[in-house]
Scaffold this active site. Structure first.
Site, PDB file in Angstrom:
ATOM      1  N   GLU A 323       0.852  -1.185   0.000  1.00 35.02           N
ATOM      2  CA  GLU A 323       0.000   0.000   0.000  1.00 35.02           C
ATOM      3  C   GLU A 323       0.894   1.242   0.000  1.00 35.02           C
ATOM      4  O   GLU A 323       1.946   1.267   0.635  1.00 35.02           O
ATOM      5  CB  GLU A 323      -0.874  -0.031   1.260  1.00 35.02           C
ATOM      6  CG  GLU A 323      -1.764   1.170   1.467  1.00 35.02           C
ATOM      7  CD  GLU A 323      -2.416   1.162   2.846  1.00 35.02           C
ATOM      8  OE1 GLU A 323      -3.528   1.685   2.957  1.00 35.02           O
ATOM      9  OE2 GLU A 323      -1.804   0.644   3.804  1.00 35.02           O
ATOM     10  N   LYS A 387      -9.922  -0.249  -1.997  1.00 33.43           N
ATOM     11  CA  LYS A 387     -10.166  -0.628  -0.594  1.00 33.43           C
ATOM     12  C   LYS A 387     -11.633  -0.418  -0.230  1.00 33.43           C
ATOM     13  O   LYS A 387     -12.187   0.670  -0.398  1.00 33.43           O
ATOM     14  CB  LYS A 387      -9.263   0.195   0.326  1.00 33.43           C
ATOM     15  CG  LYS A 387      -9.292  -0.242   1.782  1.00 33.43           C
ATOM     16  CD  LYS A 387      -8.291   0.570   2.609  1.00 33.43           C
ATOM     17  CE  LYS A 387      -8.263   0.101   4.058  1.00 33.43           C
ATOM     18  NZ  LYS A 387      -7.318   0.902   4.876  1.00 33.43           N
ATOM     19  N   CYS A 446      -4.370  -3.242   4.131  1.00 31.44           N
ATOM     20  CA  CYS A 446      -4.104  -2.743   5.483  1.00 31.44           C
ATOM     21  C   CYS A 446      -5.059  -3.312   6.528  1.00 31.44           C
ATOM     22  O   CYS A 446      -5.152  -4.510   6.700  1.00 31.44           O
ATOM     23  CB  CYS A 446      -4.124  -1.211   5.478  1.00 31.44           C
ATOM     24  SG  CYS A 446      -3.271  -0.472   6.905  1.00 31.44           S
TER      25      CYS A 446
END
Length: 573
Positions: A323, A387, A446
């Site tokens: 990321e 995301k 994440c």
């Protein structure tokens, strides 16, 4: 409705009950719910000043110490056997007290636990977000604490006690991980167990079953302590068989996972390389030199390509970047796109890059993009992923005007990230990678690794391995990165998939389907992790059953607690 209620026996009025002390004299008075609420605070304070309050202070101290002990079980310290010990301490503290005092004990336990577990929240933004989040999370434990006294009176004897207590822990984690703003699942009991013999249970019932097992083991320890008390006071050592049985059962529960076989091979294998490029500096301004971050990942990939060309390294099939590897939008910045293409062409296989993409509109998108040799950026559901769960207060600011009243730092988030759920009909990212698209990589970005459903969706959509792209630069030299790596370990076991946890700054790791970490990087270093890993298509039991274990355990626990409450009400009416 009349303003009347039965006052529990105690010191004066209901003070003894708040402190967990019974009183032989019964008294009745007419007080309504409003009056009880007004008097609850002063009454509790008064009870703590009485002789009976000394036991209340001891319970509060036990709750706080138990919360501290639980945090020691999590990565950073990582003494996983202490997880059931922490649970046991709270169970003992809440035995025989009222619901209100149980809520206070739960709050103290939760506050100490979260303050010690997540100090990295405020490492660069000050103490307010750290303390505020810790208090919020502790409120969920307080709600559980209000019900824990009832589990000691649950029907069914010891089995009823264990089911009610374990199920309440699962219920608390289920709600906390979903609400508000999508929840914050950090600190689940299961996430302390990635290297423990309980971890294989995740392949059957997911993280909820692991948490349940730890809570049951802790309750057994608490039961053993309660049974041992009278025996030790009477010095009848021969009667310690029952407490010893409780300890033995707790150990047996913690060891159940060793009976579960975990896969070590797959349908095929692939060679993966995970590039940890590092950043110029730690902190919120890690990307102030965005080009340097991108260059670091390009250069590390170029060095790998050179080693492959000279025979020093095996050629990879898949290359993964983390990321924020490119916070320069490669769709609109030709220089960034040229740099990425140069690295991709040099290594000769697709690279999954993590990029911040401008749009739609005034939003930005945290995006995984498959970049292919001689082609560039891929498009479509098999080449891009946005995301789905942007982090509130980290990637978007809910109720910005309201929270600005407390801190001007809310405006550090100048643009909100959009959720991938809002951008397409099929938001689950399963990327086709490898030289012929034979590797199906499920992208998880994440903190999404902490959410059961997001990981499970990728596996059910056909992922044969998982990539957890993350950026830990904003948390400095803290335990956040190893806590996240442990979550990836548990997800590998739960899904039966290889998981590559790749960070900009570390700690990164390549994890086999049985949870074994075969390659691991350091913190704030540039590194390239390489391994040949299995690809699997078979679904674990946990993936097939989904959320059912969580809901069943929650329903059974709440049913037992509610049944106990109704039974007591019938007896006193």
């Amino acid at each position: 409705m009349s303003d009347s209620a039965v006052v529990e026996p105690g010191v004066g009025t209901n003070l003894g009950r708040e402190a967990g002390i019974a009183h032989p004299v019964k008294a009745r008075a007419r007080r309504g719910p409003v009056t009880r609420l007004r008097q609850a605070g002063p009454a509790l304070a008064a009870s703590l000043r009485t002789s009976s309050g000394r036991l209340a202070w001891a319970r509060l101290l036990l709750a706080g110490v138990s919360g501290y002990v639980l945090h020691l079980a999590f990565p950073g310290i990582g003494i996983w056997p202490l997880a059931p010990v922490g649970v046991a301490g709270l169970a003992v503290a809440t035995r025989g007290v009222s619901g209100r005092f149980g809520a206070l004990l739960g709050f103290v336990f939760g506050l100490v636990f979260f303050l010690r577990l997540i100090p990295w929240i405020g490492i660069y933004v000050g103490a307010l977000p750290w303390v505020a989040l810790s208090i919020t999370e502790a409120l969920y434990v307080a709600a559980m604490g209000a019900l824990l006294p009832r589990v000691w009176r649950a029907r069914g004897g010891l089995p009823g006690l264990l089911l009610a207590s374990g199920g309440l822990w699962v219920a608390q984690e289920a709600v906390r991980g979903r609400w508000p703003f999508g929840g914050f699942p950090w600190g689940r009991l299961a996430f302390s167990q990635s290297d423990a013999p309980t971890a294989p249970l995740a392949s059957i019932g997911g993280a909820p079953l692991v948490s349940f097992a730890v809570a049951v083991a802790g309750t057994l320890l608490a039961w053993a302590v309660v049974k041992a008390g009278p025996v030790l006071r009477s010095r009848a050592v021969r009667q310690l068989a029952l407490p010893a049985l409780g300890v033995a059962l707790a150990l047996a529960v913690m060891g159940l996972g060793t009976l579960i076989p975990l896969p070590t091979e797959g349908d095929s294998t692939t060679r993966v390389a995970a590039v940890q490029g590092n950043v110029p500096r730690a902190g919120l301004d890690f990307n102030s030199q965005r080009r340097a971050v991108l260059d670091n990942h390009v250069n590390a990939t170029m060095q790998l390509a050179q080693k492959v060309a000279t025979g020093e390294a095996e050629p990879p099939d898949v290359v993964l970047w983390p990321e924020n590897a490119s916070d320069i939008d490669p769709y609109i910045n030709a220089d960034a796109a040229a740099e990425i293409s140069a690295a991709t062409d040099a290594i000769g296989v697709p690279i999954l890059i993590g990029a911040v993409v401008q749009g739609p509109g005034d939003y930005v998108s945290n995006t995984g993009i498959v970049w292919r040799p001689d082609e560039g950026a891929g498009t479509g559901d098999d080449s891009t992923y946005v995301k789905r769960h942007p982090a509130p207060f980290g990637e978007y600011m809910p109720y910005r005007d309201f929270f600005r009243l407390f801190s001007s730092k809310v405006d550090l988030i100048s643009k909100d990230f959009v959720s991938g759920d809002k951008l397409r009909d099929n938001p689950v990212g399963v990327m086709r990678m490898g030289t012929e698209g034979q590797v199906r990589v499920g992208d998880v970005i994440c903190f999404e690794v902490a959410y059961d459903s997001l990981v499970r969706d990728s596996v059910k959509a056909g992922a044969t391995m998982l990539a957890v792209q993350t950026n830990n630069a904003t948390f400095g030299y803290t335990d956040e990165s190893v806590q996240q790596l442990a979550q990836s370990q548990l997800r590998a076991i739960e899904s039966g998939r290889t998981v590559v946890n790749i960070s900009t700054v570390g700690v990164s790791g390549i994890i086999l389907p049985d949870g074994t970490v075969v390659a691991r990087s350091g913190h704030y270093t540039q590194d390239v992790l390489e391994a040949t890993v299995p690809l699997r298509t078979e679904l674990t039991i946990a993936t097939r059953v989904g959320e059912w274990p969580e809901w069943i355990l929650t329903a059974l626990a709440l049913g037992l607690v509610l049944g106990t409450a109704l039974s007591r009400r019938e007896k006193t009416s």
